[in-house]
Scaffold this motif. Structure first.
Motif, short mmCIF file in Angstrom:
data_model
loop_
_atom_site.label_atom_id
_atom_site.label_comp_id
_atom_site.label_asym_id
_atom_site.label_seq_id
_atom_site.Cartn_x
_atom_site.Cartn_y
_atom_site.Cartn_z
N ASP A 46 -79.10 34.22 27.73
CA ASP A 46 -80.31 34.47 28.51
C ASP A 46 -79.94 34.43 29.98
N VAL A 47 -80.27 35.51 30.68
CA VAL A 47 -79.94 35.64 32.10
C VAL A 47 -81.23 35.67 32.90
N VAL A 48 -81.37 34.73 33.83
CA VAL A 48 -82.54 34.67 34.69
C VAL A 48 -82.13 35.19 36.07
N SER A 49 -82.94 36.09 36.61
CA SER A 49 -82.64 36.64 37.93
C SER A 49 -83.88 36.65 38.80
N ASP A 50 -83.64 36.56 40.11
CA ASP A 50 -84.75 36.60 41.06
C ASP A 50 -84.74 37.91 41.85
N ALA A 51 -83.83 38.81 41.48
CA ALA A 51 -83.74 40.13 42.09
C ALA A 51 -83.32 41.11 40.98
N PRO A 52 -83.55 42.39 41.19
CA PRO A 52 -83.16 43.36 40.15
C PRO A 52 -81.65 43.28 39.85
N VAL A 53 -81.33 43.17 38.57
CA VAL A 53 -79.95 43.13 38.10
C VAL A 53 -79.84 44.16 36.98
N THR A 54 -78.87 45.05 37.06
CA THR A 54 -78.74 46.07 36.03
C THR A 54 -78.03 45.52 34.80
N SER A 55 -78.38 46.07 33.65
CA SER A 55 -77.70 45.64 32.43
C SER A 55 -76.23 46.02 32.48
N ASP A 56 -75.89 47.10 33.19
CA ASP A 56 -74.48 47.48 33.34
C ASP A 56 -73.69 46.40 34.06
N ASP A 57 -74.30 45.79 35.09
CA ASP A 57 -73.63 44.71 35.81
C ASP A 57 -73.39 43.50 34.91
N ILE A 58 -74.39 43.17 34.11
CA ILE A 58 -74.25 42.03 33.20
C ILE A 58 -73.23 42.34 32.11
N ARG A 59 -73.29 43.53 31.55
CA ARG A 59 -72.31 43.93 30.53
C ARG A 59 -70.90 43.89 31.08
N ALA A 60 -70.72 44.33 32.32
CA ALA A 60 -69.40 44.31 32.95
C ALA A 60 -68.91 42.88 33.14
N ALA A 61 -69.80 41.98 33.52
CA ALA A 61 -69.44 40.57 33.70
C ALA A 61 -69.04 39.95 32.36
N ILE A 62 -69.77 40.28 31.32
CA ILE A 62 -69.46 39.76 29.98
C ILE A 62 -68.10 40.31 29.54
N ALA A 63 -67.85 41.59 29.79
CA ALA A 63 -66.56 42.20 29.45
C ALA A 63 -65.42 41.55 30.24
N GLU A 64 -65.68 41.24 31.51
CA GLU A 64 -64.67 40.58 32.35
C GLU A 64 -64.29 39.22 31.76
N ALA A 65 -65.25 38.57 31.12
CA ALA A 65 -64.98 37.27 30.48
C ALA A 65 -64.24 37.45 29.16
N GLY A 66 -64.15 38.70 28.67
CA GLY A 66 -63.40 38.97 27.44
C GLY A 66 -64.25 39.17 26.21
N TYR A 67 -65.53 39.43 26.38
CA TYR A 67 -66.42 39.55 25.23
C TYR A 67 -67.22 40.86 25.34
N ALA A 68 -67.95 41.17 24.27
CA ALA A 68 -68.70 42.42 24.24
C ALA A 68 -70.14 42.15 23.85
N VAL A 69 -71.04 42.93 24.45
CA VAL A 69 -72.45 42.87 24.07
C VAL A 69 -72.57 43.57 22.72
N ALA A 70 -73.28 42.92 21.80
CA ALA A 70 -73.44 43.48 20.45
C ALA A 70 -74.27 44.75 20.51
N GLN A 71 -73.92 45.67 19.65
CA GLN A 71 -74.69 46.92 19.55
C GLN A 71 -76.00 46.63 18.82
N ALA A 72 -77.07 47.19 19.30
CA ALA A 72 -78.40 46.95 18.69
C ALA A 72 -78.57 47.72 17.41
#
Length: 72
Positions: A46-72
């Motif tokens: 769960d990601v809480v933000s106080d400004a617009p954050v794109t899902s691409d930015d979050i996905r990239a951060a998760i990928a940088e940590a070595g993991y992948a967002v699950a496909q829906a």
């Protein structure tokens, strides 16, 4: 404030949680990150933000940590 949930595959331990939390927290606009770890399955991030954050930015951060967002 906006909360967005991502489902992440491959996380198995507290170190995984720490890595994802650190990377996602570094995205501009993110104020907090909460991870519900499911070893051997899909964990909830769960990601809480106080400004617009794109899902691409979050996905990239998760990928940088070595993991992948699950496909829906």
């Amino acid at each position: 404030m906006t909360t967005t949930t991502y489902l992440v595959e491959g996380m198995t331990c507290a170190h995984c949680v720490s890595s994802v939390t650190e990377e996602v927290s570094s995205v501009a606009g993110v104020t907090s990150v909460a991870v519900d770890l499911h070893v051997g399955g899909v964990s909830r991030v769960d990601v809480v933000s106080d400004a617009p954050v794109t899902s691409d930015d979050i996905r990239a951060a998760i990928a940088e940590a070595g993991y992948a967002v699950a496909q829906a």
